[in-house]
Motif scaffolding. Structure first.
Motif, PDB file in Angstrom:
ATOM      1  N   LEU A 203       0.833  -1.201   0.000  1.00 27.44           N
ATOM      2  CA  LEU A 203       0.000   0.000   0.000  1.00 27.44           C
ATOM      3  C   LEU A 203       0.871   1.257   0.000  1.00 27.44           C
ATOM      4  CD1 LEU A 203      -2.910   1.057   0.113  1.00 27.44           C
ATOM      5  CD2 LEU A 203      -2.778   0.933   2.606  1.00 27.44           C
ATOM      6  N   LYS A 204       1.963   1.225   0.747  1.00 23.72           N
ATOM      7  CA  LYS A 204       2.871   2.372   0.773  1.00 23.72           C
ATOM      8  C   LYS A 204       3.540   2.588  -0.582  1.00 23.72           C
ATOM      9  CE  LYS A 204       3.900   2.283   5.732  1.00 23.72           C
ATOM     10  NZ  LYS A 204       4.913   2.045   6.790  1.00 23.72           N
ATOM     11  N   VAL A 205       3.890   1.500  -1.260  1.00 21.37           N
ATOM     12  CA  VAL A 205       4.468   1.622  -2.604  1.00 21.37           C
ATOM     13  C   VAL A 205       3.453   2.270  -3.550  1.00 21.37           C
ATOM     14  CG1 VAL A 205       5.290   0.335  -4.609  1.00 21.37           C
ATOM     15  CG2 VAL A 205       6.071  -0.295  -2.324  1.00 21.37           C
ATOM     16  N   CYS A 206       2.205   1.815  -3.482  1.00 17.40           N
ATOM     17  CA  CYS A 206       1.153   2.387  -4.335  1.00 17.40           C
ATOM     18  C   CYS A 206       0.967   3.876  -4.032  1.00 17.40           C
ATOM     19  CB  CYS A 206      -0.164   1.643  -4.129  1.00 17.40           C
ATOM     20  SG  CYS A 206      -0.151  -0.068  -4.670  1.00 17.40           S
ATOM     21  N   HIS A 207       0.989   4.220  -2.746  1.00 16.41           N
ATOM     22  CA  HIS A 207       0.782   5.613  -2.352  1.00 16.41           C
ATOM     23  C   HIS A 207       1.914   6.506  -2.862  1.00 16.41           C
ATOM     24  CE1 HIS A 207       0.368   8.975   0.751  1.00 16.41           C
ATOM     25  NE2 HIS A 207      -0.767   8.976   0.065  1.00 16.41           N
ATOM     26  N   ALA A 208       3.124   5.930  -2.913  1.00 16.19           N
ATOM     27  CA  ALA A 208       4.263   6.699  -3.408  1.00 16.19           C
ATOM     28  C   ALA A 208       4.146   6.996  -4.901  1.00 16.19           C
ATOM     29  CB  ALA A 208       5.552   5.938  -3.126  1.00 16.19           C
ATOM     30  N   GLN A 209       3.295   6.269  -5.605  1.00 11.34           N
ATOM     31  CA  GLN A 209       3.141   6.456  -7.048  1.00 11.34           C
ATOM     32  C   GLN A 209       2.056   7.467  -7.409  1.00 11.34           C
ATOM     33  OE1 GLN A 209       2.339   2.269  -7.939  1.00 11.34           O
ATOM     34  NE2 GLN A 209       4.301   2.124  -8.980  1.00 11.34           N
TER      35      GLN A 209
ATOM     36  N   GLY B 249      -7.341   9.260   0.992  1.00  7.27           N
ATOM     37  CA  GLY B 249      -7.860   7.934   1.324  1.00  7.27           C
ATOM     38  C   GLY B 249      -6.786   6.900   1.560  1.00  7.27           C
ATOM     39  N   LEU B 250      -5.760   6.840   0.687  1.00  9.66           N
ATOM     40  CA  LEU B 250      -4.713   5.838   0.861  1.00  9.66           C
ATOM     41  C   LEU B 250      -3.894   6.101   2.116  1.00  9.66           C
ATOM     42  CD1 LEU B 250      -3.417   5.192  -2.788  1.00  9.66           C
ATOM     43  CD2 LEU B 250      -5.153   3.963  -1.486  1.00  9.66           C
ATOM     44  N   THR B 251      -3.738   7.398   2.443  1.00 14.14           N
ATOM     45  CA  THR B 251      -3.041   7.729   3.695  1.00 14.14           C
ATOM     46  C   THR B 251      -3.805   7.196   4.902  1.00 14.14           C
ATOM     47  OG1 THR B 251      -2.114   9.741   2.708  1.00 14.14           O
ATOM     48  CG2 THR B 251      -2.147   9.614   5.110  1.00 14.14           C
ATOM     49  N   GLN B 252      -5.130   7.367   4.879  1.00  8.11           N
ATOM     50  CA  GLN B 252      -5.944   6.891   6.000  1.00  8.11           C
ATOM     51  C   GLN B 252      -5.957   5.363   6.060  1.00  8.11           C
ATOM     52  OE1 GLN B 252      -7.095   8.828   8.402  1.00  8.11           O
ATOM     53  NE2 GLN B 252      -6.046  10.469   7.270  1.00  8.11           N
ATOM     54  N   LEU B 253      -5.945   4.713   4.903  1.00  7.28           N
ATOM     55  CA  LEU B 253      -5.866   3.252   4.904  1.00  7.28           C
ATOM     56  C   LEU B 253      -4.561   2.786   5.554  1.00  7.28           C
ATOM     57  CD1 LEU B 253      -7.172   1.761   1.505  1.00  7.28           C
ATOM     58  CD2 LEU B 253      -8.016   1.325   3.807  1.00  7.28           C
ATOM     59  N   GLN B 254      -3.461   3.471   5.224  1.00  9.12           N
ATOM     60  CA  GLN B 254      -2.187   3.125   5.845  1.00  9.12           C
ATOM     61  C   GLN B 254      -2.268   3.270   7.361  1.00  9.12           C
ATOM     62  OE1 GLN B 254       1.443   4.868   4.193  1.00  9.12           O
ATOM     63  NE2 GLN B 254       0.312   5.320   2.316  1.00  9.12           N
ATOM     64  N   ASN B 255      -2.862   4.377   7.820  1.00  5.14           N
ATOM     65  CA  ASN B 255      -2.965   4.611   9.261  1.00  5.14           C
ATOM     66  C   ASN B 255      -3.761   3.503   9.951  1.00  5.14           C
ATOM     67  OD1 ASN B 255      -1.527   6.989   8.954  1.00  5.14           O
ATOM     68  ND2 ASN B 255      -3.359   8.283   8.819  1.00  5.14           N
TER      69      ASN B 255
ATOM     70  N   ILE C  26      -4.006   3.553 -10.080  1.00  8.01           N
ATOM     71  CA  ILE C  26      -3.192   3.519  -8.866  1.00  8.01           C
ATOM     72  C   ILE C  26      -4.080   3.488  -7.637  1.00  8.01           C
ATOM     73  CG2 ILE C  26      -1.562   4.836  -7.452  1.00  8.01           C
ATOM     74  CD1 ILE C  26      -0.306   5.829 -10.055  1.00  8.01           C
ATOM     75  N   GLY C  27      -5.101   4.351  -7.622  1.00  8.84           N
ATOM     76  CA  GLY C  27      -5.983   4.424  -6.469  1.00  8.84           C
ATOM     77  C   GLY C  27      -6.886   3.217  -6.324  1.00  8.84           C
ATOM     78  N   PHE C  28      -7.625   2.883  -7.394  1.00 14.03           N
ATOM     79  CA  PHE C  28      -8.604   1.804  -7.204  1.00 14.03           C
ATOM     80  C   PHE C  28      -7.953   0.435  -7.126  1.00 14.03           C
ATOM     81  CE2 PHE C  28      -9.206   2.709 -11.882  1.00 14.03           C
ATOM     82  CZ  PHE C  28      -8.763   1.513 -12.400  1.00 14.03           C
ATOM     83  N   GLU C  29      -6.782   0.242  -7.736  1.00 14.70           N
ATOM     84  CA  GLU C  29      -6.118  -1.058  -7.601  1.00 14.70           C
ATOM     85  C   GLU C  29      -5.491  -1.219  -6.212  1.00 14.70           C
ATOM     86  OE1 GLU C  29      -5.810  -3.958  -9.341  1.00 14.70           O
ATOM     87  OE2 GLU C  29      -7.501  -3.085 -10.381  1.00 14.70           O
ATOM     88  N   ALA C  30      -4.977  -0.110  -5.647  1.00 19.79           N
ATOM     89  CA  ALA C  30      -4.453  -0.180  -4.280  1.00 19.79           C
ATOM     90  C   ALA C  30      -5.562  -0.543  -3.303  1.00 19.79           C
ATOM     91  CB  ALA C  30      -3.819   1.158  -3.896  1.00 19.79           C
ATOM     92  N   ALA C  31      -6.736   0.082  -3.478  1.00 19.84           N
ATOM     93  CA  ALA C  31      -7.871  -0.225  -2.607  1.00 19.84           C
ATOM     94  C   ALA C  31      -8.358  -1.650  -2.819  1.00 19.84           C
ATOM     95  CB  ALA C  31      -8.999   0.769  -2.873  1.00 19.84           C
TER      96      ALA C  31
END
Length: 616
Positions: free
Chosen positions: A44-50, A61-67, A100-105
């Motif tokens: 998830l962190k790799v995806c967020h970095a992209q 959203g991805l930041t909150q998922l990481q948290n 990037i967003g929907f595949e990470a989720a």
């Protein structure tokens, strides 16, 4: 008019590209037993970095998922957190602007579906439910748990006989596995993080070439226990079980239906891949322990057959280790025509040295596995003018090893990919004369990540042929065992994880008859496990050990170095005979390749966990 410039990657971009390659290698080398929640957070962190940060679902959203995932891992979450993660990931999947967003989720959602209990375990117990019993990746992925770093070090030191002794502690078929194993051990080799996995099978081949198995004495047998065990099936699983039982002091008696031992090693693998004299090296070693063999012995209630009930009365335990020797039908019109044969039928004839005559014929092989490649390459050697391999998916979807597919194509086989068999056309005499196929296009990805073929809206394609070989799988003949009250489910014997059968005390089963058709090393592993469980059932607890001293690892820097690949005879020279096609390593090559091993048995988690285990 403004000037245009040619964009070229700068140093920073080139470095990033190399970092991506490094990341790919690290992912490939991920060992089994990692915490799935922790691994998911890392992805998830790799995806967020992209992300570009343009849309809120990605940026926020991805930041909150990481948290939330960090809360789970660090003990700050409760069971309601899991529902919150699921709800947030669903919203991101439905509203993110790009992949990037929907595949990470979606990755998070797949994790919740696949290992939700691991999330719950973290929350309830404050730790991961995964237990990494074996921290050496190659050993963990070897079904027989062979001490791979140990024998690689021995090969590198030129101590080939000691390498064979170490291998045989867990696998009495070193020669077979050196020549035909599918080497699952290489899949997570940590050397991949630097360059490429160690050629483990090639190094084993070096050992058996320099110290043939039948020249290396087996360990001394334990005193006789007076127990007798009947083993039904003389293939790799049955013979492995017999070998270890004999070393434990029990007497193993094999009942083999065919005229020779070896099972699918003899009747399913052509001699250009596995010469019969090399198979005999392993068989001779096993028989030298005192294993008793009854050939042409069929189990059943018919005339000349041996009733299963008699074996159960006369022996202290029974191990069922029959292989998958029956064919499977495609289920299409015309498959009963003359000239249509199964892969089992063809390879058995070759194993019995009753070579079919394909001279001048057009041959179509249906299937995409290693057995299909064996049939196609054998057909070339049997004189066929043309050999086509019809497969309903793409080449990259084939289950055969890449080197087997490449070898078949080098020898002149044509791959007819994305074409599903529809019907077989026969002439007025009932002889097959063509295979009609349905052209396919590759379609949606299924839950296992495999693209599904769907019918292409074009006419059927006619492929003229004289012989059709069906290689879509094998079945198991279980009727005599069903009649004896052995539980059967979905074409296999129902056995517990300990290999013992429910409601059949003293009866064990393993190998293909339990798992369905599988690899040689899995059959060997099943026989090894069964021998230990039979030993426990009989009231003993023998320990198999090996007194070979392993060389200390080198402290030299592990600089990047290319992988040594085994060479093959030229395609034009090998395609008209069944002589061995693979060449072993030279001493120089073996030393270099063994020197690439990172010795995970001495460094990393394995050192913390106590290093090598020589018992099972």
């Amino acid at each position: 008019m403004s000037r245009l410039i040619v964009e070229t990657p700068d140093q920073a971009q080139l470095t990033v590209e190399r970092l991506y390659k490094d990341l790919e290698r690290h992912i490939i080398a991920s060992p089994p037993g990692l915490c799935p929640v922790d691994l998911q957070l890392s992805f998830l962190k790799v995806c967020h970095a992209q992300t570009c940060g343009k849309c809120v679902p990605c940026r926020v959203g991805l930041t909150q998922l990481q948290n939330l995932l960090e809360d789970v891992l660090e003990g700050r979450a409760n069971l309601e957190t899991i529902n919150l993660i699921e709800k947030l990931a669903t919203n991101i999947s439905n509203s993110a602007d790009c992949a990037i967003g929907f595949e990470a989720a979606n990755m998070v959602l797949k994790g919740l579906e696949g290992f939700r209990e691991d999330y719950e375990y973290h929350i309830k117990h404050g730790k991961c439910s995964m237990h990494q019993h074996q921290s050496i990746p190659c050993v963990a992925l070897c079904p027989a748990q062979v001490d791979i770093p140990g024998y690689i070090a021995l090969v590198g030191a030129g101590r080939y006989a000691d390498a064979i002794k170490l291998i045989r502690k867990d696998n009495p078929f070193p020669t077979a596995c050196a020549l035909v194993c599918e080497h699952p051990c290489e899949a997570r080799c940590r050397r991949s993080m630097i360059d490429a996995p160690i050629n483990i099978r090639g190094l084993k081949r070096m050992a058996v070439d320099q110290a043939p198995s039948n020249t290396v004495p087996s360990p001394e047998k334990q005193p006789s226990t007076g127990k007798r065990i009947a083993i039904i099936g003389g293939g790799p699983s049955g013979m492995t079980c017999a070998y270890y039982l004999e070393l434990m002091g029990h007497h193993a008696v094999i009942f083999e239906e065919k005229a020779k031992l070896g099972g699918m090693l003899r009747y399913g693998i052509p001699s250009y891949r596995f010469p019969r004299e090399r198979l005999q090296e392993d068989i001779d070693t096993i028989l030298a322990t005192g294993v008793e063999v009854n050939l042409n012995a069929r189990i059943g209630n018919g005339e000349g057959e041996i009733p299963f009930a008699k074996l159960r009365r006369d022996f202290d335990a029974v191990y069922i280790a029959i292989g998958a020797h029956t064919d499977k039908k495609i289920g299409i019109e015309g498959e009963d025509s003359k000239g249509v044969m199964s892969a089992v039928e063809m390879l058995r004839a070759i194993g019995e040295e009753k070579m079919p005559d394909f001279t001048g014929k057009r041959v179509i092989v249906v299937g995409g596995g290693n057995v299909a490649m064996d049939c196609a390459r054998s057909a070339i050697r049997l004189g066929a003018d043309y050999v086509g391999i019809a497969y309903r998916r793409r080449q990259e979807d084939m289950t055969a090893l890449p080197e087997e597919i490449e070898g078949a194509m080098q020898e002149g086989c044509e791959l007819i990919a994305l074409n599903a068999p529809h019907k077989i056309e026969a002439d007025e005499n009932g002889n097959a004369c063509a295979l009609w196929v349905e052209p396919q296009i590759i379609g949606p990805i299924d839950n296992m990540g495999r693209a599904k073929p769907i019918r292409k809206k074009v006419d059927l394609l006619r492929v003229p042929c004289d012989i059709i070989v069906v290689a879509i799988g094998q079945g198991i003949e279980l009727r005599p065992f069903e009649e004896a009250g052995i539980g059967v489910k979905r074409g296999t014997i129902s056995a517990l994880s300990s290999s013992e059968l429910v409601n059949n005390e003293g009866v064990f089963a393993g190998g293909d008859c339990v798992t369905g058709p599988a690899t040689v090393i899995r059959a060997i592993a099943a026989g090894k496990v069964a021998s230990a469980n039979i030993d426990e059932y009989l009231g003993f607890h023998h320990i198999m050990t090996c007194d070979v001293e392993i060389p200390n690892p080198s402290i030299d820097d592990k600089k990047p170095c290319g992988r040594i690949q085994l060479a093959f005879e030229e395609a034009n020279k090998r395609r008209d005979n069944f002589m061995p096609i693979e060449c072993g390593m030279t001493e120089q090559e073996a030393c270099q390749e063994a020197g690439r091993c990172l010795r995970c048995d001495k460094f990393g988690f394995s050192a913390v966990r106590g290093g090598r285990t020589l018992k099972w």
